[in-house]
Design an enzyme around this catalytic site. Sequence first.
Site, mmCIF file in Angstrom:
data_model
loop_
_atom_site.group_PDB
_atom_site.id
_atom_site.type_symbol
_atom_site.label_atom_id
_atom_site.label_comp_id
_atom_site.label_asym_id
_atom_site.label_seq_id
_atom_site.Cartn_x
_atom_site.Cartn_y
_atom_site.Cartn_z
ATOM 1 N N HIS A 198 0.888 -1.165 0.000
ATOM 2 C CA HIS A 198 0.000 0.000 0.000
ATOM 3 C C HIS A 198 0.918 1.205 0.000
ATOM 4 O O HIS A 198 1.614 1.460 0.984
ATOM 5 C CB HIS A 198 -0.908 -0.004 1.239
ATOM 6 C CG HIS A 198 -1.861 1.158 1.262
ATOM 7 N ND1 HIS A 198 -3.215 0.991 1.126
ATOM 8 C CD2 HIS A 198 -1.647 2.491 1.374
ATOM 9 C CE1 HIS A 198 -3.799 2.189 1.165
ATOM 10 N NE2 HIS A 198 -2.870 3.106 1.320
ATOM 11 N N ASP B 123 -10.364 -4.568 -4.301
ATOM 12 C CA ASP B 123 -10.116 -3.989 -2.975
ATOM 13 C C ASP B 123 -11.391 -4.034 -2.129
ATOM 14 O O ASP B 123 -11.684 -3.083 -1.390
ATOM 15 C CB ASP B 123 -9.572 -2.561 -3.067
ATOM 16 C CG ASP B 123 -8.854 -2.132 -1.802
ATOM 17 O OD1 ASP B 123 -8.811 -2.931 -0.835
ATOM 18 O OD2 ASP B 123 -8.341 -1.005 -1.771
ATOM 19 N N ALA C 114 -12.580 4.440 5.332
ATOM 20 C CA ALA C 114 -12.280 4.296 3.900
ATOM 21 C C ALA C 114 -12.386 2.832 3.495
ATOM 22 O O ALA C 114 -11.856 1.959 4.181
ATOM 23 C CB ALA C 114 -10.891 4.829 3.600
ATOM 24 N N GLY C 115 -13.063 2.568 2.389
ATOM 25 C CA GLY C 115 -13.164 1.200 1.883
ATOM 26 C C GLY C 115 -14.559 0.926 1.377
ATOM 27 O O GLY C 115 -15.539 1.450 1.904
HETATM 28 O O1 DOR Z 1 -10.012 1.955 1.294
HETATM 29 C C1 DOR Z 1 -9.351 1.086 1.851
HETATM 30 N N1 DOR Z 1 -9.911 0.236 2.727
HETATM 31 N N2 DOR Z 1 -8.042 1.015 1.612
HETATM 32 C C2 DOR Z 1 -7.235 0.227 2.333
HETATM 33 O O2 DOR Z 1 -6.049 0.281 2.137
HETATM 34 C C3 DOR Z 1 -7.767 -0.629 3.391
HETATM 35 C C4 DOR Z 1 -9.191 -0.886 3.207
HETATM 36 C C5 DOR Z 1 -9.852 -1.439 4.444
HETATM 37 O O3 DOR Z 1 -9.371 -2.431 4.974
HETATM 38 O O4 DOR Z 1 -10.855 -0.868 4.888
HETATM 39 ZN ZN ZN Z 2 -6.926 -3.091 0.134
#
Ligand code: DOR
Ligand code: ZN
Length: 439
Positions: free
Chosen positions: A180, A305, A323-324
């Site tokens: 990352h 992802d 985030a994610g």
């Molecule tokens: O957006 C993301 N979510 N980027 C990451 O590097 C980790 C991931 C998460 O595990 O939530």
């Molecule tokens: Zn990831």
Amino acid sequence: MPHYDLLIRGGDIVLPWGIERLDVAARDGRIAAIGVGADATAGQVFDAAGLHVLPGLIDPHVHLRDPGDPAIESIPTGTRAAVLGGLCAVFDMPNTDPAIADTTRLEWKREYVERVAWCDMGLYVAGTKGNIPALADLELERGVCAIKIFAGSSTSSLLIEDDEHLGRAMRAGRRRIAYHSEDEYRLIARKPMFKLGDPYASHMEWRDEECAFLGTRRLMALARRTGRPAHILHVSTAQELDYLKDFRDLATAEVLVNHLTQWAPDVYEKLGGFGVMNPPIRGRRHYEAAWAAVRDGTVDTIGSDHAPHARADKLKPWPDCPAGLPGVQTLVPLMLDHVNAGRLSLGRMVDLMCAGPARVYGAVGKGRIAAGYDADFTLVDMKHRRRIEDRWIATPAGWTPFDGVEVTGWPMATIIRGHVAMRDDEVLGAPQGRLVRFG
Ligand code: DOR
Ligand code: ZN
């Protein structure tokens, strides 16, 4: 008269050397024949007329959150979603709670995966400042696709941000390390420029282009010095994609389907926190650069992802919304739609989602339709139109950033080592996932 376990009749087979209308046969979980006579028999005959038969598609970048909170995601639910989405294997990230960073946790996870997973799995092991001496052994453990290092912090506390520890990690072991890549110092320095409740688009201002580009420049300098191969995950900027062309002897690159499908500011205007991920979705220039890099071969793999978070958390103001974004069930439909829209060929999609992950991570028996390889197939109907909807998302978090998006092209069946794991949106039999072997 030859007899097989499974015969797939009449499909358009996507072979490494082109597309041919052939019958393929499987025995004992492996591909036994390509091109089969009319007299052959089988325990099961699958009529694939009208379908394309792809090698088993792989998502090399998922976060199945297990151990963690099963109300959001787990290995049973996430691999079920994967199989529904046409994937034969997923490679799972280690930023769980607790993280996978030592042999004890890895052994637990392997045993668990082999009981409950619906698809095959590769496992990342986290590199941390504390486990560097163990990395050379950990990366050779059964089922491990790579060491994963967060060189910038994201979800969880996993982090190796300084050159000293990164260099030491690169000198421990030999296989390709997955990174990352966002510069942690720049992330910290920029954080005070923003405040709670700023627009969600602030996410890409905070974690700006230079955060990613600087992170990748630093990693490439260290990789060059140590000779250690690198895989840069979710490359998100035009600058990195250009820069990485000079490191093809050392570095491979992943781009996410999100960065090939959405762009700023649209994504933040439409989705608010449900568009927030690391590294961020950026402006149109980077979207165009990602497609150019798909077309010129800079990109080696495509991932989702898949990183589910609770809906209630994603509704929080920026930057409190985590985030994610979930994506494992929508990766294949979105990529097929891109093929239909003429953005890449079906052959290139297979290169990115089968041969690419097999090459980058050294997966054995996966990634192509060839005699002796695992009998993994994703059967797709290139003409099938469907709307992506929150309500059929199998991940317990229960939402997708692509809700309401109409796509053309759909996975109709997932066959894993000769066993039909999904057909017509129905998951069949019992979980039969195995750990992927890496050479
Ligand atoms: O957006 C993301 N979510 N980027 C990451 O590097 C980790 C991931 C998460 O595990 O939530
Ligand atoms: Zn990831």
